[in-house]
Design a protein around this motif. Structure first.
Motif, PDB file in Angstrom:
ATOM      1  N   VAL A 193      -2.329   5.063  -5.610  1.00 21.98           N
ATOM      2  CA  VAL A 193      -3.365   4.940  -4.570  1.00 21.98           C
ATOM      3  C   VAL A 193      -3.355   6.232  -3.755  1.00 21.98           C
ATOM      4  CG1 VAL A 193      -3.875   3.737  -2.400  1.00 21.98           C
ATOM      5  CG2 VAL A 193      -3.339   2.427  -4.427  1.00 21.98           C
ATOM      6  N   GLN A 194      -4.538   6.687  -3.323  1.00 18.56           N
ATOM      7  CA  GLN A 194      -4.617   7.911  -2.507  1.00 18.56           C
ATOM      8  C   GLN A 194      -5.119   7.556  -1.101  1.00 18.56           C
ATOM      9  OE1 GLN A 194      -6.068   7.926  -5.804  1.00 18.56           O
ATOM     10  NE2 GLN A 194      -4.073   8.702  -6.432  1.00 18.56           N
ATOM     11  N   LEU A 195      -4.741   8.406  -0.158  1.00 23.30           N
ATOM     12  CA  LEU A 195      -5.152   8.211   1.241  1.00 23.30           C
ATOM     13  C   LEU A 195      -6.104   9.340   1.625  1.00 23.30           C
ATOM     14  CD1 LEU A 195      -4.643   6.385   3.728  1.00 23.30           C
ATOM     15  CD2 LEU A 195      -2.841   7.972   4.402  1.00 23.30           C
ATOM     16  N   GLN A 196      -7.266   8.969   2.145  1.00 26.02           N
ATOM     17  CA  GLN A 196      -8.266   9.969   2.529  1.00 26.02           C
ATOM     18  C   GLN A 196      -8.466   9.925   4.041  1.00 26.02           C
ATOM     19  OE1 GLN A 196     -11.794   9.758   0.172  1.00 26.02           O
ATOM     20  NE2 GLN A 196     -12.846  11.376   1.284  1.00 26.02           N
TER      21      GLN A 196
ATOM     22  N   PHE B 188     -10.302   8.171  10.727  1.00 21.37           N
ATOM     23  CA  PHE B 188     -10.305   7.017   9.805  1.00 21.37           C
ATOM     24  C   PHE B 188      -9.350   7.323   8.647  1.00 21.37           C
ATOM     25  CE2 PHE B 188     -14.682   6.718  11.589  1.00 21.37           C
ATOM     26  CZ  PHE B 188     -14.558   5.453  12.146  1.00 21.37           C
ATOM     27  N   TYR B 189      -8.483   6.374   8.319  1.00 20.00           N
ATOM     28  CA  TYR B 189      -7.574   6.518   7.162  1.00 20.00           C
ATOM     29  C   TYR B 189      -8.016   5.510   6.093  1.00 20.00           C
ATOM     30  CZ  TYR B 189      -4.669   9.302  10.251  1.00 20.00           C
ATOM     31  OH  TYR B 189      -4.217  10.285  11.109  1.00 20.00           O
ATOM     32  N   LEU B 190      -8.606   6.037   5.046  1.00 22.31           N
ATOM     33  CA  LEU B 190      -9.158   5.180   3.994  1.00 22.31           C
ATOM     34  C   LEU B 190      -8.321   5.271   2.722  1.00 22.31           C
ATOM     35  CD1 LEU B 190     -12.955   6.044   4.383  1.00 22.31           C
ATOM     36  CD2 LEU B 190     -11.694   4.176   5.452  1.00 22.31           C
ATOM     37  N   TYR B 191      -7.986   4.101   2.182  1.00 26.46           N
ATOM     38  CA  TYR B 191      -7.266   4.048   0.894  1.00 26.46           C
ATOM     39  C   TYR B 191      -8.284   4.011  -0.252  1.00 26.46           C
ATOM     40  CZ  TYR B 191      -2.981   3.036   3.451  1.00 26.46           C
ATOM     41  OH  TYR B 191      -1.895   3.129   4.281  1.00 26.46           O
ATOM     42  N   THR B 192      -7.965   4.696  -1.322  1.00 23.90           N
ATOM     43  CA  THR B 192      -8.866   4.721  -2.486  1.00 23.90           C
ATOM     44  C   THR B 192      -8.056   4.889  -3.772  1.00 23.90           C
ATOM     45  OG1 THR B 192     -10.815   5.800  -3.425  1.00 23.90           O
ATOM     46  CG2 THR B 192      -9.225   7.236  -2.374  1.00 23.90           C
ATOM     47  N   VAL B 193      -8.702   4.606  -4.899  1.00 25.62           N
ATOM     48  CA  VAL B 193      -8.079   4.825  -6.217  1.00 25.62           C
ATOM     49  C   VAL B 193      -8.985   5.758  -7.015  1.00 25.62           C
ATOM     50  CG1 VAL B 193      -7.386   3.789  -8.407  1.00 25.62           C
ATOM     51  CG2 VAL B 193      -6.931   2.577  -6.277  1.00 25.62           C
ATOM     52  N   ASN B 194      -8.438   6.891  -7.434  1.00 23.26           N
ATOM     53  CA  ASN B 194      -9.161   7.807  -8.321  1.00 23.26           C
ATOM     54  C   ASN B 194      -8.718   7.504  -9.754  1.00 23.26           C
ATOM     55  OD1 ASN B 194     -10.427   9.115  -6.187  1.00 23.26           O
ATOM     56  ND2 ASN B 194      -8.699  10.502  -5.883  1.00 23.26           N
ATOM     57  N   GLN B 195      -9.611   6.862 -10.504  1.00 25.00           N
ATOM     58  CA  GLN B 195      -9.208   6.337 -11.816  1.00 25.00           C
ATOM     59  C   GLN B 195      -8.781   7.426 -12.798  1.00 25.00           C
ATOM     60  OE1 GLN B 195     -11.574   3.097 -13.353  1.00 25.00           O
ATOM     61  NE2 GLN B 195     -11.215   3.718 -15.471  1.00 25.00           N
ATOM     62  N   LEU B 196      -9.509   8.539 -12.842  1.00 24.41           N
ATOM     63  CA  LEU B 196      -9.211   9.583 -13.839  1.00 24.41           C
ATOM     64  C   LEU B 196      -7.854  10.258 -13.606  1.00 24.41           C
ATOM     65  CD1 LEU B 196     -10.167  11.098 -16.339  1.00 24.41           C
ATOM     66  CD2 LEU B 196     -11.424  12.655 -14.848  1.00 24.41           C
TER      67      LEU B 196
ATOM     68  N   LEU C 119       0.829  -1.208   0.000  1.00 25.32           N
ATOM     69  CA  LEU C 119       0.000   0.000   0.000  1.00 25.32           C
ATOM     70  C   LEU C 119       0.865   1.260   0.000  1.00 25.32           C
ATOM     71  CD1 LEU C 119      -2.902  -0.962   2.427  1.00 25.32           C
ATOM     72  CD2 LEU C 119      -3.174  -0.182   0.073  1.00 25.32           C
ATOM     73  N   TYR C 120       1.911   1.264   0.800  1.00 30.30           N
ATOM     74  CA  TYR C 120       2.784   2.441   0.871  1.00 30.30           C
ATOM     75  C   TYR C 120       3.563   2.635  -0.427  1.00 30.30           C
ATOM     76  CZ  TYR C 120       1.824   2.927   5.889  1.00 30.30           C
ATOM     77  OH  TYR C 120       1.195   3.112   7.099  1.00 30.30           O
ATOM     78  N   THR C 121       3.934   1.530  -1.078  1.00 28.82           N
ATOM     79  CA  THR C 121       4.623   1.635  -2.379  1.00 28.82           C
ATOM     80  C   THR C 121       3.699   2.245  -3.421  1.00 28.82           C
ATOM     81  OG1 THR C 121       5.926  -0.339  -1.863  1.00 28.82           O
ATOM     82  CG2 THR C 121       5.871   0.345  -4.166  1.00 28.82           C
ATOM     83  N   LEU C 122       2.455   1.745  -3.482  1.00 34.09           N
ATOM     84  CA  LEU C 122       1.466   2.287  -4.430  1.00 34.09           C
ATOM     85  C   LEU C 122       1.146   3.745  -4.112  1.00 34.09           C
ATOM     86  CD1 LEU C 122      -1.006  -0.748  -4.640  1.00 34.09           C
ATOM     87  CD2 LEU C 122       0.555   0.007  -6.430  1.00 34.09           C
ATOM     88  N   LEU C 123       1.117   4.067  -2.797  1.00 35.86           N
ATOM     89  CA  LEU C 123       0.850   5.442  -2.369  1.00 35.86           C
ATOM     90  C   LEU C 123       1.981   6.377  -2.797  1.00 35.86           C
ATOM     91  CD1 LEU C 123      -1.303   7.005  -0.662  1.00 35.86           C
ATOM     92  CD2 LEU C 123       0.184   6.643   1.321  1.00 35.86           C
ATOM     93  N   SER C 124       3.208   5.904  -2.672  1.00 42.80           N
ATOM     94  CA  SER C 124       4.372   6.732  -3.059  1.00 42.80           C
ATOM     95  C   SER C 124       4.418   6.983  -4.561  1.00 42.80           C
ATOM     96  CB  SER C 124       5.675   6.059  -2.604  1.00 42.80           C
ATOM     97  OG  SER C 124       5.900   4.868  -3.339  1.00 42.80           O
ATOM     98  N   GLN C 125       3.833   6.086  -5.345  1.00 44.56           N
ATOM     99  CA  GLN C 125       3.811   6.229  -6.813  1.00 44.56           C
ATOM    100  C   GLN C 125       2.551   6.950  -7.302  1.00 44.56           C
ATOM    101  OE1 GLN C 125       6.281   5.252  -8.971  1.00 44.56           O
ATOM    102  NE2 GLN C 125       7.506   4.733  -7.164  1.00 44.56           N
ATOM    103  N   ASN C 126       1.736   7.445  -6.340  1.00 41.87           N
ATOM    104  CA  ASN C 126       0.478   8.157  -6.657  1.00 41.87           C
ATOM    105  C   ASN C 126      -0.552   7.287  -7.380  1.00 41.87           C
ATOM    106  OD1 ASN C 126       1.179  10.656  -5.521  1.00 41.87           O
ATOM    107  ND2 ASN C 126       2.352  11.200  -7.346  1.00 41.87           N
TER     108      ASN C 126
END
Length: 531
Positions: free
Chosen positions: A400-403, A417-425, A391-398
């Motif tokens: 995956v986003q953290l909300q 609450f720390y929620l992981y999400t993917v903004n496709q666009l 998750l942290y690797t994907l987050l560092s590469q933008n």
């Protein structure tokens, strides 16, 4: 426009038109609309070179001009955009598509128009007929009427279109409006042309330059009834064809060949009635689809209904149901299909770069939208430590986003609450920029490889030219062997390795461009649907 787009545009301009045109083109991309005097002053080039560069860019549609912003009488301003220049990257694909659909004649018609920017129909027909005649056996030639027929077919199917008539720099900027049937009624009207004859073989050097010039002047002075009517390639129509092919291919891979043929039939039936920006095709009844299916497939009506139900129920949602009349009304969901294709591309990138487990997490977040780290671990069935690292690797590469969603206004970590999400666009836009960077790197590498072996390539070209002239004059086999031996064994080995390497780089460019096309289409479709 981003720095990566400008860099890629510069490389494409340099490769196709030279360094001077590249300098003027990239300057306009970075600076926006400018008049001639400002361009000359800021680029440091001579008036003649800037004028010629602008002429080349305007000829190829990469530069538009309009009256100055200060009103009537102010100097004409020139501006350039990345979109048209980036199309140069797709030239091989346009030409190959024309060859697939309309044979060698269609291929050469599109190739000539891409190389020259725009041409008259008579000029294109003559040039293509001469090129085809040159490659035919002695005594045979290509009739102008055959080339005219292929040209007319390309216009009928909207792959070619008339250039809009320019009203001059002092009036409204008509050159900024792309020619469409709505804005330009004669956009797809083929003029009556009085061109009769057959293609001619190229004269050899011994026939004399004067004779060639005299013939060229005579040909130019002849009137064929289409003077002043110029034609260009309709890139948007090619892009619609590429989009349809991508959807058909995806259906074939996901389901089977018969399903893809049904979708192909639906797309072909709605080609004319569906606008380029439409989110889905016009509704088609099951009866219409059944009548339009190719006879060779021999699909009974009950089987067709089963296939249509299967396509509607498929999670990819390529086909949707719009009503019950006529045995059921069906549409192809174009924008949804592009979104699913872009999504599959993103998943593929994550899998190739970070492995199958990271791809599983990425797919999970795309499907579930928002998840806490503990939920990701449980749903993906991956140990906590590994899931956290991924998750942290994907987050560092933008990717995956953290909300953060606080329970209290103070944003205390224990009550958030720390929620992981993917903004496709946004992720697709980022990947698109990476693709531009990749293609630019590939082009730079190819140019470097060619420059490093420039002497060897020139020697090879000279020997090939000598061999071709000897073969044409009926030389002895001993002479041909002697010329071939001018390249030593190590040089030949080096040349083969270089050609293989350049072919790989070319192939990689085309493959990345396919990804660019999918992502561009998806980003543009979201812009039109939200706009």
């Amino acid at each position: 426009m981003t720095a990566q787009e400008v860099r890629l545009c510069g490389l494409l301009l340099r490769e196709h038109f030279g360094e001077v045109v590249e300098k003027v083109g990239t300057h306009l991309l970075r600076s926006g609309a400018q008049n001639l005097r400002t361009i000359i002053h800021e680029t440091g080039l001579s008036v003649d070179l800037v004028k010629k560069s602008l002429m080349v860019l305007v000829q190829h549609g990469a530069c538009l001009f309009s009256s100055g912003r200060k009103g009537p009488g102010s100097p004409t301003e020139y501006r350039s955009g990345c979109d048209r220049i980036l199309r140069i990257l797709r030239y091989p694909r346009y030409i190959y598509t024309a060859k697939t659909l309309y044979g060698d004649t269609g291929e050469l018609v599109v190739e000539e128009l891409l190389q020259r920017g725009h041409m008259t129909m008579s000029g294109t027909v003559k040039t293509v007929a001469d090129r085809l005649t040159q490659n035919m056996e002695e005594g045979r030639s290509m009739d102008y009427s055959e080339v005219s027929s292929a040209f007319s077919k390309l216009v009928e199917t909207h792959f070619l279109q008339r250039c809009p008539t320019l009203a001059g720099a002092g009036t409204a900027d008509t050159s900024a409006i792309p020619p469409t049937p709505e804005s330009f009624p004669d956009c797809y009207k083929v003029p009556h042309m009085t061109l009769v004859g057959r293609g001619k073989r190229q004269l050899t050097a011994e026939d004399g330059e004067d004779q060639r010039n005299a013939k060229r002047q005579k040909m130019d002075s002849e009137a064929h009834g289409d003077e002043g009517i110029y034609w260009q390639v309709n890139f948007e129509r090619f892009h619609l064809h590429f989009r349809d092919q991508a959807i058909i291919s995806a259906v074939a891979n996901k389901l089977d060949q018969t399903s893809s043929e049904i979708v192909r039939t639906m797309l072909r039936m709605s080609e004319v009635t569906t606008s380029p920006a439409a989110t889905c095709t016009k509704p088609l009844s099951a009866n219409e689809i059944f009548r339009s299916l190719p006879a060779s497939y021999n699909i009974p009506r009950p089987i067709l209904d089963q296939y249509l139900t299967l396509l509607v129920d498929d999670p990819m949602e390529f086909v949707g149901k719009a009503g019950e009349s006529g045995g059921g009304m069906y549409v192809v969901n174009l924008h949804r299909a592009l979104a699913n294709l872009a999504r599959a591309t993103l998943e593929s990138v994550v899998q190739e770069r970070f492995g199958s487990r990271s791809a599983r997490i990425f797919r999970l977040l795309l499907r579930k939208r928002h998840l806490e780290q503990k939920q990701v671990e449980d749903f993906a069935m991956i140990p906590a430590k590994e899931a956290k690292d991924m998750l942290y690797t994907l987050l560092s590469q933008n990717l995956v986003q953290l909300q953060e969603i606080p329970k209290t206004p103070d944003y205390a970590p224990s009550r958030t609450f720390y929620l992981y999400t993917v903004n496709q666009l946004p992720t697709a836009r980022m990947l698109l920029q990476n693709c531009y960077k990749t293609v630019a790197n590939l082009i730079e590498r190819r140019l470097f490889e060619s420059k490093e072996s420039k002497r060897l390539l020139e020697k090879s070209q000279r020997i090939e030219a000598i061999l071709a002239s000897l073969q044409a004059s009926g030389a002895e086999p001993e002479q041909l062997t002697e010329v071939e031996e001018m390249i030593t064994a190590p040089e030949k080995q080096q040349l083969d390795a270089l050609k293989l390497h350049i072919n790989k780089l070319d192939s990689a460019e085309n493959q990345v461009d396919e990804t660019i096309f999918l992502l561009e289409s998806y980003v543009n479709s979201t812009a039109t649907s939200t706009g």
